[in-house]
Design a protein around this motif. Structure first.
Motif, PDB file in Angstrom:
ATOM      1  N   ARG B  66       0.855  -1.171   0.000  1.00 31.37           N
ATOM      2  CA  ARG B  66       0.000   0.000   0.000  1.00 31.37           C
ATOM      3  C   ARG B  66       0.902   1.235   0.000  1.00 31.37           C
ATOM      4  N   VAL B  67       0.539   2.261  -0.776  1.00 25.91           N
ATOM      5  CA  VAL B  67       1.339   3.496  -0.788  1.00 25.91           C
ATOM      6  C   VAL B  67       0.975   4.299   0.459  1.00 25.91           C
ATOM      7  N   SER B  68       1.967   4.502   1.317  1.00 27.78           N
ATOM      8  CA  SER B  68       1.694   5.201   2.570  1.00 27.78           C
ATOM      9  C   SER B  68       2.535   6.478   2.706  1.00 27.78           C
ATOM     10  N   GLU B  69       3.412   6.707   1.733  1.00 32.73           N
ATOM     11  CA  GLU B  69       4.282   7.882   1.788  1.00 32.73           C
ATOM     12  C   GLU B  69       3.780   8.961   0.840  1.00 32.73           C
ATOM     13  N   GLU B  70       3.837  10.199   1.299  1.00 36.02           N
ATOM     14  CA  GLU B  70       3.467  11.314   0.433  1.00 36.02           C
ATOM     15  C   GLU B  70       4.726  11.957  -0.143  1.00 36.02           C
ATOM     16  N   ASN B  71       4.500  12.817  -1.102  1.00 31.86           N
ATOM     17  CA  ASN B  71       5.617  13.552  -1.677  1.00 31.86           C
ATOM     18  C   ASN B  71       6.129  14.599  -0.681  1.00 31.86           C
ATOM     19  N   ARG B  72       7.372  14.392  -0.224  1.00 28.71           N
ATOM     20  CA  ARG B  72       7.968  15.367   0.699  1.00 28.71           C
ATOM     21  C   ARG B  72       9.288  15.877   0.119  1.00 28.71           C
ATOM     22  N   ARG B  73       9.269  16.056  -1.190  1.00 28.72           N
ATOM     23  CA  ARG B  73      10.500  16.446  -1.868  1.00 28.72           C
ATOM     24  C   ARG B  73      11.075  17.752  -1.335  1.00 28.72           C
ATOM     25  N   GLU B  74      10.187  18.720  -1.114  1.00 25.26           N
ATOM     26  CA  GLU B  74      10.678  20.034  -0.687  1.00 25.26           C
ATOM     27  C   GLU B  74      11.452  19.938   0.624  1.00 25.26           C
ATOM     28  N   ALA B  75      10.869  19.219   1.581  1.00 19.60           N
ATOM     29  CA  ALA B  75      11.525  19.066   2.888  1.00 19.60           C
ATOM     30  C   ALA B  75      12.845  18.314   2.747  1.00 19.60           C
ATOM     31  N   MET B  76      12.844  17.253   1.928  1.00 17.27           N
ATOM     32  CA  MET B  76      14.061  16.460   1.739  1.00 17.27           C
ATOM     33  C   MET B  76      15.147  17.295   1.068  1.00 17.27           C
ATOM     34  N   GLN B  77      14.754  18.076   0.074  1.00 21.41           N
ATOM     35  CA  GLN B  77      15.771  18.793  -0.697  1.00 21.41           C
ATOM     36  C   GLN B  77      16.260  20.040   0.040  1.00 21.41           C
ATOM     37  N   ALA B  78      15.509  20.449   1.053  1.00 23.85           N
ATOM     38  CA  ALA B  78      15.952  21.610   1.838  1.00 23.85           C
ATOM     39  C   ALA B  78      17.269  21.311   2.544  1.00 23.85           C
ATOM     40  N   ILE B  79      17.525  20.032   2.846  1.00 24.02           N
ATOM     41  CA  ILE B  79      18.767  19.693   3.548  1.00 24.02           C
ATOM     42  C   ILE B  79      19.848  19.164   2.604  1.00 24.02           C
ATOM     43  N   ALA B  80      19.569  19.152   1.289  1.00 22.89           N
ATOM     44  CA  ALA B  80      20.564  18.664   0.324  1.00 22.89           C
ATOM     45  C   ALA B  80      21.514  19.800  -0.056  1.00 22.89           C
ATOM     46  N   PRO B  81      22.790  19.486  -0.287  1.00 16.89           N
ATOM     47  CA  PRO B  81      23.761  20.533  -0.637  1.00 16.89           C
ATOM     48  C   PRO B  81      23.372  21.286  -1.912  1.00 16.89           C
ATOM     49  N   GLU B  82      22.905  20.570  -2.921  1.00 15.89           N
ATOM     50  CA  GLU B  82      22.583  21.230  -4.184  1.00 15.89           C
ATOM     51  C   GLU B  82      21.499  20.464  -4.926  1.00 15.89           C
ATOM     52  N   THR B  83      20.507  21.188  -5.453  1.00  9.31           N
ATOM     53  CA  THR B  83      19.450  20.552  -6.237  1.00  9.31           C
ATOM     54  C   THR B  83      19.139  21.434  -7.449  1.00  9.31           C
ATOM     55  N   GLU B  84      18.546  20.808  -8.456  1.00  8.53           N
ATOM     56  CA  GLU B  84      18.105  21.567  -9.626  1.00  8.53           C
ATOM     57  C   GLU B  84      17.045  20.756 -10.349  1.00  8.53           C
ATOM     58  N   ALA B  85      15.975  21.426 -10.756  1.00  6.48           N
ATOM     59  CA  ALA B  85      14.874  20.774 -11.490  1.00  6.48           C
ATOM     60  C   ALA B  85      14.395  19.510 -10.774  1.00  6.48           C
ATOM     61  N   GLY B  86      14.377  19.551  -9.460  1.00  4.98           N
ATOM     62  CA  GLY B  86      13.892  18.410  -8.704  1.00  4.98           C
ATOM     63  C   GLY B  86      14.921  17.316  -8.483  1.00  4.98           C
ATOM     64  N   LEU B  87      16.117  17.492  -9.062  1.00  2.00           N
ATOM     65  CA  LEU B  87      17.161  16.471  -8.945  1.00  2.00           C
ATOM     66  C   LEU B  87      18.174  16.844  -7.869  1.00  2.00           C
ATOM     67  N   TYR B  88      18.772  15.825  -7.244  1.00  2.00           N
ATOM     68  CA  TYR B  88      19.905  16.059  -6.355  1.00  2.00           C
ATOM     69  C   TYR B  88      21.143  16.161  -7.234  1.00  2.00           C
ATOM     70  N   LEU B  89      21.950  17.198  -7.060  1.00  2.08           N
ATOM     71  CA  LEU B  89      23.160  17.320  -7.874  1.00  2.08           C
ATOM     72  C   LEU B  89      24.365  16.795  -7.099  1.00  2.08           C
ATOM     73  N   VAL B  90      25.185  16.027  -7.816  1.00  3.47           N
ATOM     74  CA  VAL B  90      26.395  15.443  -7.215  1.00  3.47           C
ATOM     75  C   VAL B  90      27.541  15.642  -8.192  1.00  3.47           C
ATOM     76  N   PRO B  91      28.795  15.534  -7.715  1.00  2.00           N
ATOM     77  CA  PRO B  91      29.923  15.622  -8.643  1.00  2.00           C
ATOM     78  C   PRO B  91      29.742  14.625  -9.783  1.00  2.00           C
ATOM     79  N   LYS B  92      30.124  15.036 -10.969  1.00  3.22           N
ATOM     80  CA  LYS B  92      29.856  14.213 -12.150  1.00  3.22           C
ATOM     81  C   LYS B  92      30.471  12.809 -12.030  1.00  3.22           C
ATOM     82  N   VAL B  93      29.626  11.812 -12.288  1.00  2.00           N
ATOM     83  CA  VAL B  93      30.117  10.435 -12.298  1.00  2.00           C
ATOM     84  C   VAL B  93      29.618   9.758 -13.555  1.00  2.00           C
TER      85      VAL B  93
END
Lengths: 482, 95
Positions: B66-93
């Motif tokens: 059963r799907v029990s999780e909601e979209n909490r992207r904003e809260a999650m990405q607030a603590i990420a070092p860098e984001t863009e267009a909804g993506l987490y940005l990391v050094p190029k790999v």
């Protein structure tokens, strides 16, 4: 030219059709905006714990039952360790020493016509694991973008023994597996969306020699690529060996643009995954009762259905195989037979495989979107069977049904006046007219030219606008001319 | 059994930990100490004992699909070092 034996084993990642992820309650729906379906567990935030999805386990049980394998009463999840940004935990939860499904086999049909043959491919195992996220390498000013929506999506990795000896066998296996996982409803089989991806392990050897060194072609997401990649790889390996070089174990990628495989990593760079049991998860116990309950809810399997179609409906092995290629085709066929009557089972098979399939193909439609329903098709075939219309007229009626000109075959036959003329008197009158108008042909026939008779039948059918029973016309004409 | 320096470097590389030559030497000592402990355990006769996958003899609990999780992207990405267009940005790999 010296002969080479080819040895192929296949690993397939099938994405399981669950609503939520394997270890979290996030949605698995395809195509959502990036990271909107990635929760704390999928992101590996500190303090989270995985909880196993019953639905994913159920899918594994169904698969095990479908291939005659052992569903392990106890299996264990393990950590497969490697570093990649789309794998936030630094390990993938998978199964290693004790997988959920052990053994089993799949019977495949290879080739067509006289050269067709059957082969049994043994399966080694199938295990549950989580998918990783997606890395996007373009347009982020020198950085990579990470979308974790796919992270934690349940996968069943299905591994074969090295039982295939050609690209044709590999493709036949992949197709059979693809049909089976859709049939039992555990995977949508959408290859474009990555729901079904194959890795092929390929090696060559001279007959009688031990197994050659294998190279693994990763991530083939179409049957055509699978075939092209294997054919290229086989030729490449043979050339290398014939030119005196040794094959090095490696992982390679197939480039659809060039049609070539190229090395991704050699054995030296191979990952050392350092598997160990995941302490966050307890052993998965599957009771006999659960397996039995699942078994009772399984649809009839393709092979069993095929045998039943041959026994009950008198179909050839070829027809029965074609009609059990997918569950929706088999269901459509059986529904048509119900509408047409069991004694019309054979013509129903032809109508589904030839006329219906042809029309679907031409209009690029899926069976689910067919404008002609199984009941409509069965109703049409019933009218051929009871001699209301001829096969030729039936094609017109089918066309009309396809174009939505009526709800049932009966309605169209009535409305368009297509009913076969069975009244002997009426046909005789028409034949008399034809004979009078074609005195030359009659003379030719009487002079011994058999061909003239067929021409007269043709004329008579034309005069009845195809509505007479050709056999009846034949007989009446014979009588008149004798 | 005892480890060698190249093995220590290999493990460090797999774990993506940068170590100096001096650290490799110290680490070798530490790891070999641990291996002595392991050897003591290996000496125990475990014939006929089924390997355990977990310290407790209990089975995995399952959750309903059963799907029990909601979209909490904003809260999650607030603590990420860098984001863009909804993506987490990391050094190029690119592998």
């Amino acid at each position: 030219m010296s002969h080479w034996e080819v040895v192929i084993g296949i690993e397939t990642h099938t994405q399981l059709s669950t609503r939520s992820k394997i270890f979290s309650g996030a949605s698995t729906a395809f195509g959502a905006a990036p990271n909107t379906q990635a929760c704390a567990v999928d992101l590996a935030l500190p303090g989270v714990l995985p909880v196993l999805n019953r639905g994913a386990v159920e899918c594994a049980i169904r698969f095990g039952l479908a291939i005659g394998a052992e569903v392990a009463p106890k299996s264990v999840f393990a950590r497969k360790n490697y570093f990649y940004p789309d794998l936030p935990k630094g390990y993938q939860i998978s199964q290693f020493e004790l997988p959920v499904v052990v053994g089993g086999s799949l019977t495949i049909q290879v080739g067509q016509g006289d050269k067709a043959y059957e082969k049994r491919v043994r399966l080694t195992r199938a295990h549950l694991e989580e998918d990783a996220g997606k890395s996007l390498h373009e347009d982020f000013h020198g950085k990579s973008g990470i979308d974790l929506n796919r992270a934690g999506t349940p996968l069943l990795e299905i591994v074969t023994e090295p039982d295939m000896a050609s690209s044709a066998e590999a493709v036949a296996y992949a197709k059979a597996l693809h049909a089976l996982v859709r049939w039992i409803g555990i995977c949508d089989g959408n290859m474009q969306e990555g729901s079904f991806r194959c890795d092929a392990n390929v090696s060559v050897r001279r007959p009688g020699e031990p197994l050659g060194t294998r190279r693994e072609i990763k991530n083939l997401n179409s049957f055509r690529f699978l075939q092209q990649a294997i054919d290229y790889e086989i030729q490449w390996q043979i050339n290398e060996i014939e030119e005196g070089r040794k094959i090095q174990q490696a992982t390679v990628l197939f480039d659809p643009d060039t049609g070539e495989t190229r090395m991704m990593r050699s054995k030296e760079d191979a990952h050392d995954y350092r598997y160990f049991p995941d302490p966050d998860l307890l052993p998965l116990m599957i009771s006999r009762e659960w397996v039995e309950r699942t078994k009772a809810a399984m649809p009839e399997l393709p092979e069993a259905k095929k045998q039943r179609f041959m026994a009950d409906y008198g179909l050839s092995a070829y027809d029965a195989t074609a009609l059990t290629a997918a569950l929706d085709i088999a269901d459509f066929y059986e529904a048509a037979v119900v509408a047409a009557g069991r004694n019309a089972a054979k013509p129903c098979a032809n109508w589904v495989m030839v006329d219906l399939a042809g029309h679907l193909n031409k209009d690029e439609k899926e069976l689910a979107d067919s404008p002609v329903s199984a009941a409509q098709l069965g109703g049409l075939v019933a009218r051929i069977a009871d001699n209301t219309i001829s096969n030729n007229i039936a094609k017109k009626v089918f066309e009309a049904l396809w174009n939505g000109e009526g709800q049932t075959a009966d309605e169209i036959i009535e409305k368009q006046g297509l009913k076969q003329i069975t009244d002997t008197g009426a046909i005789e009158a028409l034949i008399d007219e034809v004979l009078a108008a074609n005195a030359a042909m009659v003379a030719e026939f009487k002079a011994g030219k058999e061909k003239a008779f067929n021409a007269l039948v043709g004329q008579a059918m034309k005069a009845t606008k195809g509505k007479a029973n050709p056999q009846q016309v034949n007989e009446l004409l014979k009588k008149k001319l004798s | 059994m005892s480890l060698t320096l190249p093995q220590v470097r290999r493990v460090a590389q797999l774990a993506r930990i940068e170590i100096s030559d001096a650290e490799a030497e110290t680490t070798l000592g530490h790891l070999n100490g641990i291996f002595t402990l392991i050897e003591a355990m290996q000496a125990v006769d475990t014939n006929g004992i089924e390997p355990m996958a977990h310290a407790q003899d209990v089975a995995q609990r399952l959750r309903e699909d059963r799907v029990s999780e909601e979209n909490r992207r904003e809260a999650m990405q607030a603590i990420a070092p860098e984001t863009e267009a909804g993506l987490y940005l990391v050094p190029k790999v690119i592998e």
